[in-house]
Motif scaffolding. Structure first.
Motif, mmCIF file in Angstrom:
data_model
loop_
_atom_site.group_PDB
_atom_site.id
_atom_site.type_symbol
_atom_site.label_atom_id
_atom_site.label_comp_id
_atom_site.label_asym_id
_atom_site.label_seq_id
_atom_site.Cartn_x
_atom_site.Cartn_y
_atom_site.Cartn_z
ATOM 1 N N ALA A 160 0.862 -1.181 0.000
ATOM 2 C CA ALA A 160 0.000 0.000 0.000
ATOM 3 C C ALA A 160 0.897 1.229 0.000
ATOM 4 C CB ALA A 160 -0.905 0.010 1.229
ATOM 5 N N GLY A 161 0.654 2.159 -0.914
ATOM 6 C CA GLY A 161 1.542 3.311 -1.008
ATOM 7 C C GLY A 161 0.845 4.557 -1.505
ATOM 8 N N LYS A 162 1.566 5.660 -1.454
ATOM 9 C CA LYS A 162 1.068 6.937 -1.971
ATOM 10 C C LYS A 162 2.248 7.773 -2.432
ATOM 11 C CE LYS A 162 -1.838 10.322 -2.827
ATOM 12 N NZ LYS A 162 -0.835 11.043 -3.665
ATOM 13 N N THR A 163 2.170 8.252 -3.669
ATOM 14 C CA THR A 163 3.211 9.125 -4.211
ATOM 15 C C THR A 163 2.887 10.582 -3.911
ATOM 16 O OG1 THR A 163 2.075 9.302 -6.331
ATOM 17 C CG2 THR A 163 3.696 7.528 -6.098
ATOM 18 N N GLY A 164 3.909 11.421 -4.013
ATOM 19 C CA GLY A 164 3.697 12.852 -3.817
ATOM 20 C C GLY A 164 4.887 13.644 -4.315
ATOM 21 N N THR A 165 4.705 14.943 -4.466
ATOM 22 C CA THR A 165 5.786 15.838 -4.878
ATOM 23 C C THR A 165 5.700 17.119 -4.064
ATOM 24 O OG1 THR A 165 5.691 14.974 -7.140
ATOM 25 C CG2 THR A 165 6.868 17.037 -6.809
ATOM 26 N N ALA A 166 6.806 17.477 -3.405
ATOM 27 C CA ALA A 166 6.892 18.740 -2.677
ATOM 28 C C ALA A 166 7.734 19.717 -3.485
ATOM 29 C CB ALA A 166 7.510 18.514 -1.300
#
Length: 243
Positions: A160-166
């Motif tokens: 289970a995962g979640k990508t993101g960009t800061a």
């Protein structure tokens, strides 16, 4: 992605507009309060010197005090998908992910190996079971063939995962940071992780799915290797036959 976007697709494909829409409905005060429930804005308490205390979740009161400016809907929109006036550390995100995997609010990290110690427990998140399961299912699809975290897929391991960009802006341009958080296995999780990759070129895209997810994959492969070696070394104790 086009067409109607529901919660599951928003997680799977990392659709910012979905979170902005519901973030504006939720409001900054509720978002900030929920973040604090999970420990954001505080030190984790790990046994290391100089852990930063600069983590924070922006609020209208903070912005007025810091900049003498009002809080705008755009500030809430940014906050709703993790940008704008919010600062977190990779360790905080790893702790958050471990807490989420257990359905609880807090995880205290430690560097001290204590075999046989009792599992950590904290207050439950409070989501109804069906809503919690919907979140986990969507995060698992994010690491599926069509998800933004598909470069972390490993045969035989449900992740289970979640990508993101800061982003960090300066007079030289914008530097992006690729995020990927998750836990595995989906059922009875044993490991949680947070990967952050800092871009090195201003105004160049560093999406979490492209840069951080593959790093998480190799971390998990090494974890699987060690877990399998440990399990194979565990002696099998014969059990008496059942009458």
């Amino acid at each position: 992605i086009t067409g109607d976007i529901d919660f599951s697709k928003a997680i799977e494909h990392s659709v910012n507009t979905f979170f902005i829409n519901y973030g504006l409905r939720t409001g900054v005060d509720n978002i900030a309060a929920e973040a604090r429930r999970f420990g954001f804005g505080e030190r984790t308490g790990i046994e290391l010197p100089y852990e930063t205390g600069k983590s924070f979740i922006g609020t209208p009161e903070w912005k007025k005090r810091r900049f003498n400016e009002s809080w705008y809907a755009g500030d809430t929109a940014n906050l709703s998908f993790g940008q704008g006036f919010v600062t977190v550390t990779p360790l905080q995100m790893a702790c958050f992910t471990a807490s989420l995997a257990r359905g609880q609010l807090r995880t205290k990290p430690t560097l001290i190996h204590q075999p046989g110690c009792a599992p950590q427990k904290s207050d439950p998140i409070g989501l109804p079971a069906e809503q919690y399961q919907a979140l986990v299912d969507a995060m698992e699809r994010a690491v599926g063939p069509d998800g933004t975290g598909r470069l972390c897929m490993i045969d035989g391991l449900r992740i289970a995962g979640k990508t993101g960009t800061a982003q960090q802006r300066s007079n030289k341009g914008t530097i992006e940071f690729a995020w990927f958080i998750g836990f595995a296995p989906v059922v009875r999780p044993e490991v949680a992780f947070a990967v952050l990759i800092e871009g090195d070129t201003p105004d160049e895209s560093y999406g979490g799915g492209l840069y951080a997810a593959p790093v998480a994959k190799y971390m998990l492969l090494k974890w699987l290797e060690k877990r399998n070696a440990r399990n194979s070394a565990t002696p099998v104790i014969p059990q008496p036959a059942q009458p």
